[in-house]
Write an enzyme that holds these catalytic residues in place. Structure first.
Site, PDB file in Angstrom:
ATOM      1  N   LYS A 170      -6.392   2.689  -1.314  1.00 54.30           N
ATOM      2  CA  LYS A 170      -5.738   1.564  -0.642  1.00 54.30           C
ATOM      3  C   LYS A 170      -5.225   0.593  -1.685  1.00 54.30           C
ATOM      4  O   LYS A 170      -5.944   0.276  -2.639  1.00 54.30           O
ATOM      5  CB  LYS A 170      -6.772   0.856   0.263  1.00 54.30           C
ATOM      6  CG  LYS A 170      -6.210  -0.291   1.080  1.00 54.30           C
ATOM      7  CD  LYS A 170      -5.649   0.176   2.394  1.00 54.30           C
ATOM      8  CE  LYS A 170      -4.836  -0.893   3.106  1.00 54.30           C
ATOM      9  NZ  LYS A 170      -3.452  -1.026   2.614  1.00 54.30           N
ATOM     10  N   LYS A 207      -2.624   1.824  -6.081  1.00 60.26           N
ATOM     11  CA  LYS A 207      -1.591   0.799  -6.277  1.00 60.26           C
ATOM     12  C   LYS A 207      -0.278   1.484  -6.564  1.00 60.26           C
ATOM     13  O   LYS A 207      -0.239   2.607  -7.056  1.00 60.26           O
ATOM     14  CB  LYS A 207      -1.938  -0.089  -7.474  1.00 60.26           C
ATOM     15  CG  LYS A 207      -1.243  -1.437  -7.444  1.00 60.26           C
ATOM     16  CD  LYS A 207      -1.992  -2.377  -6.530  1.00 60.26           C
ATOM     17  CE  LYS A 207      -1.430  -3.773  -6.538  1.00 60.26           C
ATOM     18  NZ  LYS A 207      -2.414  -4.728  -5.969  1.00 60.26           N
TER      19      LYS A 207
END
Ligand code: GLU
Length: 421
Positions: free
Chosen positions: A69, A105
């Site tokens: 995430k 990311k």
């Protein structure tokens, strides 16, 4: 890895935390490298008919605790090292908050302010075309970050839906409400930090009215200014990429927000309502009680750390204080509420968005605020207690807290399975 890389510096905090826990060295070894980083070149058609290409990345740093995430950043100085470091921080941030996620990311090396809206949309869609096989609701879930927003997430969700042939809202968070976004996601990063400061105020010995300096006036900076001012605190200085303004009597937050909403810098308010221009570099050393870095990495470093007058630093940005600056500030007695805790409100409400998308049932704004406040207070309190009982900084305590959870998950998976699942 080079000692001088951003990731190399970030890993200093991991090594430090490891000294306070009795864990398998294999666990630390696993957390020192990104599991998978993909680089692509995105080529889009510009409005004038020419073609332009941009480097882009997606890093899935560690997925032991769940799908990776983390946001997607659009920035002219983005690098692969920066993306991997931000993904490393996401790994720890999600573990700090006990969210069922690993860390990831993404970034595009671009100055989005130089693109038209249509060019920006084509670039956002190109990003998803390139990474559609890497992301997914159970694999890797992007969100907004520096210079990306809900409009961009909306385009990206739409592109993903077209590729897979069905709506898949849980693939990306920070979407517009109309496409399954969550209430309360807009100000979640700032709100989480605000709840944390409020909850620990007594332990931190904070007075009733804080004098606050905010570096960076994007999503996090604007909302934290609004939330703190509404509680009677005084915003004495703010900066953005163009410069800074200050007022001993307190800046007019509405005036600053109006300037930003109109597409102007905070410095355009100088000369009105007692706002004075301040050299941007002076913001870190402004006389205040609370300093809120809400811009980019490495803003407080070995050169300017000694000038910090605040007693408390709330890191709404990722990585704003370098490891050397950490030591200088600790010696001065400055308490830092570290990024992986202080700005975790954003990813926490992203998690709520993902849960709501999957269950198809949506919560009220009040429910979101309440759930966020409870988690911030629970994890903030636990970390504060670690910091007191072990006699370590709040940052080290946050890493220890997260590392314990990561180690438990890595060991539960079986340490023979590294990188092979
Ligand atoms: N970009 C934000 C962060 O650095 C939010 C990430 C997310 O919501 O997934 O925490």
């Amino acid at each position: 890895m080079s000692e001088d890389s951003l990731l190399g510096h970030a890993l200093v905090r991991l090594d430090e935390a490891a000294t306070h826990l009795n864990i398998d060295p294999d666990v630390i070894e696993k957390l020192k490298y990104a599991r998978e980083t993909t680089q692509v070149r995105l080529m889009i058609r510009m409005d004038d008919g020419s073609r332009k290409s941009f480097l882009a990345w997606r890093c899935r740093y560690d997925d032991t605790r769940g799908p990776t995430k983390g946001g997607i950043r659009f920035h002219p100085e983005a690098t692969v090292d920066e993306v991997e470091t931000l993904a490393f921080w996401m790994t720890f941030k999600c573990a700090v908050m006990n969210l069922p996620y690993g860390g990831g990311k993404g970034a595009v090396q671009v100055d989005p302010r130089k693109l038209s809206k249509a060019e920006l949309e084509r670039l956002s869609r190109a990003y998803i075309q390139a990474f559609a096989r890497i992301i997914g609701p159970d694999r890797d879930i992007p969100a907004p970050d520096v210079y990306t927003n809900s409009m961009i997430m909306g385009w990206m969700a739409d592109e993903y839906a077209q590729i897979v042939g069905q709506a898949e809202p849980a693939v990306i968070t920070g979407k517009p409400i109309a496409l399954g976004g969550s209430l309360g996601r807009g100000d979640a990063t700032a709100r989480g930090g605000y709840y944390l400061v409020r909850h620990l105020a007594e332990d931190l010995g904070l007075g009733k009215t804080l004098r606050v300096a905010i570096q960076g006036f994007g999503n996090a900076g604007q909302h934290v200014a609004r939330l703190l001012a509404a509680d009677g605190h005084k915003i004495v200085a703010v900066s953005d990429s163009e410069g800074a303004v200050r007022s001993e009597a307190g800046l007019h937050v509405d005036m600053l927000l109006d300037a930003k909403n109109g597409g102007h810098s905070v410095i355009t308010t100088a000369g009105q309502g007692g706002h004075e221009i301040l050299p941007a570099g002076d913001l870190v050393g402004v006389d205040c009680d609370l300093l809120v870095p809400a811009a980019l990495e490495n803003m407080v470093d070995a050169k300017n750390a000694a000038s910090v007058k605040a007693k408390l630093v709330l890191e709404l940005a990722n990585g704003p204080v370098t490891a050397e600056a950490d030591e200088i500030l600790a010696k001065k007695g400055v308490v830092i509420l570290p990024d992986i805790l202080a700005n975790a409100g954003g990813v926490t409400v992203s998690y709520f968005e993902w849960v709501q998308n999957r269950q198809g049932y949506y919560w009220t704004e009040e429910e979101i605020h309440d759930r966020l406040r409870k988690i911030m207070e629970r994890e903030g309190r636990a970390i504060w207690n670690v910091s007191i009982t072990k006699g370590v900084t709040v940052r080290t305590a946050a890493y220890v807290h997260a590392l314990g959870r990561l180690a438990e998950a890595i060991e539960a998976h079986g340490t023979q399975s590294f990188f092979t699942s």
